[in-house]
Design a protein around this motif. Structure first.
Motif, PDB file in Angstrom:
ATOM      1  N   ARG A 180       3.282   5.910  -3.002  1.00  0.00           N
ATOM      2  CA  ARG A 180       4.485   6.571  -3.535  1.00  0.00           C
ATOM      3  C   ARG A 180       4.450   6.658  -5.051  1.00  0.00           C
ATOM      4  O   ARG A 180       4.979   7.581  -5.642  1.00  0.00           O
ATOM      5  N   GLU A 181       3.845   5.650  -5.669  1.00  0.00           N
ATOM      6  CA  GLU A 181       3.833   5.650  -7.137  1.00  0.00           C
ATOM      7  C   GLU A 181       2.622   6.360  -7.712  1.00  0.00           C
ATOM      8  O   GLU A 181       2.345   6.270  -8.914  1.00  0.00           O
ATOM      9  N   GLY A 182       1.849   7.010  -6.845  1.00  0.00           N
ATOM     10  CA  GLY A 182       0.764   7.848  -7.345  1.00  0.00           C
ATOM     11  C   GLY A 182      -0.583   7.167  -7.433  1.00  0.00           C
ATOM     12  O   GLY A 182      -1.516   7.694  -8.021  1.00  0.00           O
ATOM     13  N   PHE A 183      -0.693   5.974  -6.859  1.00  0.00           N
ATOM     14  CA  PHE A 183      -1.975   5.266  -6.910  1.00  0.00           C
ATOM     15  C   PHE A 183      -2.645   5.318  -5.539  1.00  0.00           C
ATOM     16  O   PHE A 183      -3.085   4.301  -5.016  1.00  0.00           O
ATOM     17  N   LEU A 218       0.839  -1.204   0.000  1.00  0.00           N
ATOM     18  CA  LEU A 218       0.000   0.000   0.000  1.00  0.00           C
ATOM     19  C   LEU A 218       0.870   1.249   0.000  1.00  0.00           C
ATOM     20  O   LEU A 218       0.569   2.235  -0.677  1.00  0.00           O
ATOM     21  N   GLY A 219       1.988   1.191   0.760  1.00  0.00           N
ATOM     22  CA  GLY A 219       2.909   2.332   0.778  1.00  0.00           C
ATOM     23  C   GLY A 219       3.469   2.595  -0.612  1.00  0.00           C
ATOM     24  O   GLY A 219       3.555   3.739  -1.066  1.00  0.00           O
ATOM     25  N   LEU A 220       3.791   1.502  -1.309  1.00  0.00           N
ATOM     26  CA  LEU A 220       4.332   1.628  -2.669  1.00  0.00           C
ATOM     27  C   LEU A 220       3.294   2.264  -3.596  1.00  0.00           C
ATOM     28  O   LEU A 220       3.606   3.128  -4.411  1.00  0.00           O
ATOM     29  N   LEU A 266      -7.851   3.362  -7.134  1.00  0.00           N
ATOM     30  CA  LEU A 266      -6.617   2.991  -7.833  1.00  0.00           C
ATOM     31  C   LEU A 266      -5.785   2.040  -6.991  1.00  0.00           C
ATOM     32  O   LEU A 266      -5.239   1.053  -7.485  1.00  0.00           O
ATOM     33  N   ALA A 267      -5.688   2.356  -5.687  1.00  0.00           N
ATOM     34  CA  ALA A 267      -4.883   1.518  -4.805  1.00  0.00           C
ATOM     35  C   ALA A 267      -5.423   0.097  -4.794  1.00  0.00           C
ATOM     36  O   ALA A 267      -4.673  -0.882  -4.777  1.00  0.00           O
ATOM     37  N   ALA A 296      -7.096  -1.215   5.106  1.00  0.00           N
ATOM     38  CA  ALA A 296      -6.369  -0.654   3.962  1.00  0.00           C
ATOM     39  C   ALA A 296      -6.630   0.845   3.843  1.00  0.00           C
ATOM     40  O   ALA A 296      -5.714   1.634   3.580  1.00  0.00           O
ATOM     41  N   ILE A 297      -7.885   1.224   4.073  1.00  0.00           N
ATOM     42  CA  ILE A 297      -8.233   2.651   3.998  1.00  0.00           C
ATOM     43  C   ILE A 297      -7.508   3.420   5.110  1.00  0.00           C
ATOM     44  O   ILE A 297      -6.968   4.509   4.885  1.00  0.00           O
ATOM     45  N   GLY A 298      -7.469   2.838   6.306  1.00  0.00           N
ATOM     46  CA  GLY A 298      -6.764   3.476   7.413  1.00  0.00           C
ATOM     47  C   GLY A 298      -5.285   3.662   7.106  1.00  0.00           C
ATOM     48  O   GLY A 298      -4.700   4.718   7.387  1.00  0.00           O
ATOM     49  N   ILE A 299      -4.691   2.635   6.496  1.00  0.00           N
ATOM     50  CA  ILE A 299      -3.257   2.718   6.182  1.00  0.00           C
ATOM     51  C   ILE A 299      -3.005   3.749   5.070  1.00  0.00           C
ATOM     52  O   ILE A 299      -2.054   4.528   5.138  1.00  0.00           O
ATOM     53  N   LEU A 300      -3.874   3.758   4.074  1.00  0.00           N
ATOM     54  CA  LEU A 300      -3.755   4.777   3.013  1.00  0.00           C
ATOM     55  C   LEU A 300      -3.892   6.175   3.607  1.00  0.00           C
ATOM     56  O   LEU A 300      -3.159   7.098   3.248  1.00  0.00           O
ATOM     57  N   ALA A 301      -4.855   6.315   4.533  1.00  0.00           N
ATOM     58  CA  ALA A 301      -5.087   7.621   5.150  1.00  0.00           C
ATOM     59  C   ALA A 301      -3.841   8.065   5.904  1.00  0.00           C
ATOM     60  O   ALA A 301      -3.417   9.224   5.809  1.00  0.00           O
TER      61      ALA A 301
END
Lengths: 984, 91
Positions: free
Chosen positions: A519-522, A514-516, A527-528, A548-553
């Protein structure tokens, strides 16, 4: 991890033992077990391999959200891949196999992917399989295909039946946990028609394992008591094993009932599954909440599972998930879990609470306040865990770890019609959209946190609904709830940093992936999802999405509210193709239409062909005929020289009545019909509004205000719809009504020079040319007044011919009588093939020519198009440039210069000497046949300026077959061009 | 797309019983001219919002209906017999 059957407790029937196999090993369990609980009771911890890295995986959940324990159940046609072991009810003889492993679950070659994981990160496929392009077909695609998917579908036909059913109710309650039971009881007592649906085999939801009590009764006993009262209410229907999978427009819900999946084969008369469409005036979602896993290094090791699952296995199934169980939580759910497990006699070795300053009211050897699990170890199952806390790190033995990461209300259905979930900081979860018409949520699906809240909300929502629907009733009241430990405050803990921590177990998506993506714009949630595959596949991220949403946030430095969710769509859980298909399989996929003369054709040895829904007689082989052409040539010659009888019952037939029927026909046909005399038939051409020909047929005036229309077989339904459209929407002021009578009439063509003599044997009226001239249409008396029929002197073959219609039930007897009468004259039965040859020989068109691109002028019918009529369908587009272009392809006959040569339908026409290129293409063959009369293959073709080029030599070019045949264009009327035979 | 259509003759029926023809456009008068006829035959709006369509109750009463629905919300807010609608527009 050492899982085992507890000495007592659970809702299983220990007096009976059920045998089953897993990967061929014989094991046993009890009625009431799921496959998952039975496997755990047998200490089978490793149940599957993950999708990408083939990591060993164990049971995580106890319900529909299970991401890991996917197995293939059954064999041959009943083989069901990707079944969630947590939802498969154990039955005697059950056969289950693990998936996504080779050669075995314990030794899996695919696990090598795990060592390659640094290279298999998110977006790996997109980045790696890019070039060279030539590698795609031979290397990349086969590789990806082999790696894709988990279980394999069966190649055997499914032997079972499936059904589709509608149901209607005042109130649909989805979920029969505490909230749903309270709602159904309230509405049921008030007299409303209630459907209470639950996906589990046993209703009760969390009451089946909750350690609280209601009014002094244990939760399970309380559920039994409510269910007993519901059973006395005839207006309440309880549907178990029924997953409501979607909320659709107009308050229609889809549900799949697994009628027979819990037994080895369906009981007599029962389907395997039933697909319900439930129309509800109102619905209450009492779907509960999903406990979230915690995301920490090593969290996918078999033995790590949801806290509620561990409690459920202990209290509902009598299974201890380990001998040394640790608990990891970010709320009071940790202490609650520890206490519940201890009460069931399970040894709890540690409680890890991510929060600081929340003393636990439970006695456990190790309690870590403000600690997190930072690692796990063990080869194929959990052996030890490492806890990181303020004082450093502790590593100790644990063979099971129960994790509680907060709750996500199950709001899926509430979002199926486009509503967007709302993030609630107070709940640390997404709640359902507000303002849903007809649907309300109650209990933990609405964010309630205690059993008492669930019961009162369920009852209150139902009371409001029934009052709204005009019933009188009050919310059911229940006694005091005791022993309920609410979750308390929840610490947002989206992940614990360290090693490989899995967010999505089924798709092997880690925090790093998810971090990647960010970083890559997704970083957009949609998109993620696609870049990392988080939330995809059979579980659709039931456990992983919110994490996943929490980690993206966190990675984006925003609130989960800002990230939002991906779109919720049906189906909530996978629904089998069988259920969706219902009874529309094999022979029942579509109706079969048999002509009323089918039996007659069978008696004459017909070979049948399927054309659309119809089964038509194609030709009638006689003794000694070994090739279809022999039969067809004989039938054609017999019709031209003597007589034949052909079944034309499949033609569309429409009865048209009304004072304005003639005017109506005048508007739907391009040629004139207003003045058609009574007793006459006329060929009619119907156009589309764009000027192209739509359909053709003959229409007869049987009485001043009664017409009988025939259509082509293919467009019988289409023309009927079209006429209804014209009558009802375009000219509703016309007095005209119509009814299809295709199935009411058996219709037969009697064609050939001797047809009159044969027909005269059964027709009472004089059939002389004076009395029944060409295009006569009249009701006639048959067999000395025993029967009435309709006789039309029309011809598709170009011969003296009639069509006789009799009521369908008499068709076979009349055809038999005609064959008997015709026998001295040498009559034969002829089929659709001979009919095709006869019409091609006469240049008569069918839908091979009327293919949607031709005008009346193209087919030589230009003079039929009325110039006098002010209006008819298709008139107003006829003068467009493209439709009057002199270069348009038009109907012409074609035959080979050398009669020994032949060509096929679809071949193209080139000018003689022209190079064979598409630029030089002048048209194409629409119909072709061997003509016994001409003695060669003949064809009809649409060719540029065709009618002006009779006698011109051309080349018939079939690039596909590599055939080039010299030919000549000619009059499409190959037989009797002056039509003498027709008028004989 | 709606799941149930309230046919004025048959009541609420599942959408599978119906056939959708498309926009409920009015057929021009015979003398309307080339442009009007071209528009009638070929040009269609694709509105986001309220939309009137011809639906045929093919497996029911076989009447043509004008179904008014909202393409954004899938709400069906009117189902009338097409003959009645044609009568209204004429009067």
């Amino acid at each position: 991890m050492t899982a085992y059957r507890l000495g007592q407790g659970g809702r299983i029937d220990r007096s009976r033992t059920l045998g089953f196999t897993f990967d061929g090993t014989a094991l046993s369990g009890h009625p009431g077990d799921t496959l998952a609980s039975a496997l755990l009771a047998n200490n089978r911890l490793l149940v599957g391999r993950s999708f990408k890295y083939h990591r060993p995986r164990g049971v995580v959940a106890a319900g529909a959200a299970e991401p890991n324990a996917l197995v293939t159940v059954g064999s041959a046609g009943r083989r069901e891949p990707n079944s969630r072991a947590t939802m498969v009810e154990l039955h005697d003889g059950l056969r289950a196999e693990s998936q996504n492993r080779w050669p075995s679950l314990n030794w899996d070659v695919g696990a090598l992917n795990g060592f390659l994981s640094p290279f298999l990160s998110a977006g790996f496929y997109y980045k790696t399989f890019m070039w060279p392009a030539s590698f795609w077909e031979k290397l990349y695609e086969p590789f990806i295909r082999r790696a894709a998917g988990l279980g394999r579908a069966s190649y055997h036909a499914d032997p079972d039946r499936y059904e589709k059913v509608w149901a209607h109710c005042d109130l649909l309650v989805v979920g029969a946990g505490p909230t749903g039971l309270a709602a159904a009881l309230t509405a049921g007592r008030a007299g409303a028609e209630v459907i209470l649906a639950d996906e589990a085999s046993e209703p009760g939801g969390s009451l089946l394992f909750d350690s609280a009590s209601v009014d002094g009764q244990p939760a399970g006993q309380f559920a039994t008591q409510i269910l007993a009262e519901l059973a006395t209410l005839p207006n309440v229907r309880l549907m178990t094993r029924t997953t409501v999978f979607g909320w659709f427009d107009d308050m229609v819900f889809g549900a799949a009932e697994r009628v027979s999946r819990h037994v080895s084969q369906p009981l007599p008369g029962q389907p395997q599954e039933r697909l319900w469409r439930i129309v509800a005036k109102r619905a209450i979602l009492a779907t509960g909440a999903e406990q979230r896993p915690l995301v920490f290094p090593g969290n996918d090791r078999p033995g790590v599972m949801l806290a509620d699952a561990a409690v459920s296995y202990a209290r509902r199934f009598g299974v201890g998930v380990g001998r040394k169980v640790a608990v990891f939580a970010n709320s009071d759910a940790g202490a609650r879990t520890a206490a519940s497990l201890q009460a069931a006699g399970i040894n709890v070795v540690a409680l890890v609470d991510a929060r600081v300053g929340h003393p636990a009211a439970v006695t456990v050897p190790r309690i870590f306040s403000g600690g997190v699990v930072s690692g796990t170890s063990g080869s194929r199952a959990l052996g030890a865990i490492t806890v990181r806390h303020a004082g450093g790190e502790d590593r100790f033995e644990a063979d099971a770890l129960a994790m509680a990461g907060g709750y996500s209300p199950r709001i899926h259905l509430a979002c199926h019609r486009g509503g967007k979930p709302r993030w609630s900081d107070a709940h640390q979860a997404f709640l359902a959209p507000e303002g849903l018409a007809g649907l309300t949520l109650a209990g933990s699906a609405a964010g309630a946190r205690t059993l008492g809240e669930c019961l009162s909300q369920g009852a209150a929502e139902a009371a409001a609904v029934v009052a709204d629907l005009g019933h009188t009733g009050t919310a059911a009241q229940f006694g005091a709830v005791d022993g309920d430990v609410p979750e308390g405050s929840v610490r947002a803990l989206w992940h614990v940093p360290g090693g490989k921590a899995f967010v999505d177990f089924q798709n092997d998506v880690t925090v790093k992936d998810l971090g990647l993506a960010v970083r890559e714009g997704f970083s957009d949630v949609e998109l993620a999802k696609r870049y990392t595959t988080t939330g995809m596949a059979t579980d659709q991220g039931k456990l992983s999405n919110v994490n996943a949403i929490g980690i993206l946030a966190e990675a984006r430095g925003v609130s989960p509210a800002e990230v939002g969710t991906t779109t919720f769509r049906p189906f909530y859980t996978p629904v089998s193709f069988g259920a969706l298909t219902g009874s529309s399989t094999g022979h029942h996929f579509q109706p079969v239409r048999r002509s009323p003369l089918h039996g007659w054709a069978e008696k004459h040895n017909a070979v049948f062909v399927e054309t659309g829904l119809w089964v038509r007689s194609s030709w009638f082989p006689r003794q000694g005929e070994t090739h279809w052409r022999q039969s067809v040539d004989r039938e054609v010659k017999t019709v031209r020289e003597a007589a034949g009888l052909c079944d034309v019952s499949t033609l569309g037939k429409i009865e048209i009545f009304g004072a304005d029927a003639a005017e109506f026909l005048n508007r739907v046909y391009c040629n004139a019909f207003a003045k058609l005399p009574v007793g006459k038939a006329r060929y009619g051409l119907m156009l589309r509004e764009d000027g192209m020909i739509y359909d053709d047929g003959t229409t007869s005036r049987l009485d001043e205000n009664h017409f009988f229309m025939t259509t082509t077989t293919a467009l019988a339904a289409g023309v009927m719809n079209h006429l209804e459209f014209c009558a009802q929407t375009l000219w509703p002021d016309l007095d005209v009504r119509m009814a299809s009578s295709t199935d009411q009439w058996a219709q037969m063509a009697i064609a050939g020079p001797l047809s009159r003599a044969i027909l005269q044997v059964i027709v009472d009226e004089d059939l002389s040319d004076e009395n029944v001239p060409f295009l006569a249409a009249k009701t006639v008396s048959l067999f000395g007044g025993q029967l009435e029929g309709r006789l039309y002197r029309i011809s598709f073959s170009g011969e003296l011919a009639y069509e006789l219609g009799v009521p369908a039930g008499f068709g076979e007897a009349v055809a038999d009588a005609l064959m008997e009468a015709g026998e001295p004259h040498g009559i034969c039965a002829y089929g659709a093939e001979a009919l095709g040859v006869l019409r091609i020989e006469k240049g008569h068109v069918t839908h091979a020519e009327i293919n949607g691109t031709v005008t009346a002028e193209d087919l030589g019918f230009g003079r039929m198009v009325s110039q006098k009529k002010v209006d008819f369908i298709g008139k107003h587009m006829l003068e467009r440039e493209g439709l009057v272009d002199a270069e348009r392809p038009r109907l012409v006959g074609v035959k080979p210069l050398n009669p020994e040569q032949s060509f096929r339908t679809g071949a193209h026409i080139l000018a003689k000497g022209a190079e064979a290129t598409l630029e030089n293409d002048q048209g194409y063959v629409t119909s072709s046949a061997f003509s016994p009369h001409v003695g060669s293959t003949i064809g009809l073709a649409l060719v540029t300026r065709g009618p002006d080029r009779h006698g011109e030599e051309v080349v018939i070019w079939n690039a596909l077959a590599g055939e080039t045949v010299p030919g000549v264009l000619c009059d499409p009327n190959f037989v009797d061009p002056s039509n003498e035979k027709l008028h004989a | 797309m709606a799941s149930l259509i309230r046919c004025p003759h048959c009541g609420a029926r599942p959408k599978e019983e119906f056939t959708i023809r498309g926009a409920a456009v009015t057929r021009p008068q015979p003398d309307a001219g080339e442009d009007a006829w071209y528009a009638y035959v070929y040009l269609r709006d694709n509105p986001m919002g309220p939309f009137d369509e011809y639906w045929h109750h093919t497996s029911g009463c076989r009447r043509w209906l004008v179904v008014s629905r909202d393409t954004r919300t899938h709400e069906t807010y009117g189902v009338r017999d097409a003959a009645a609608v044609a009568g209204e527009s004429r009067s």
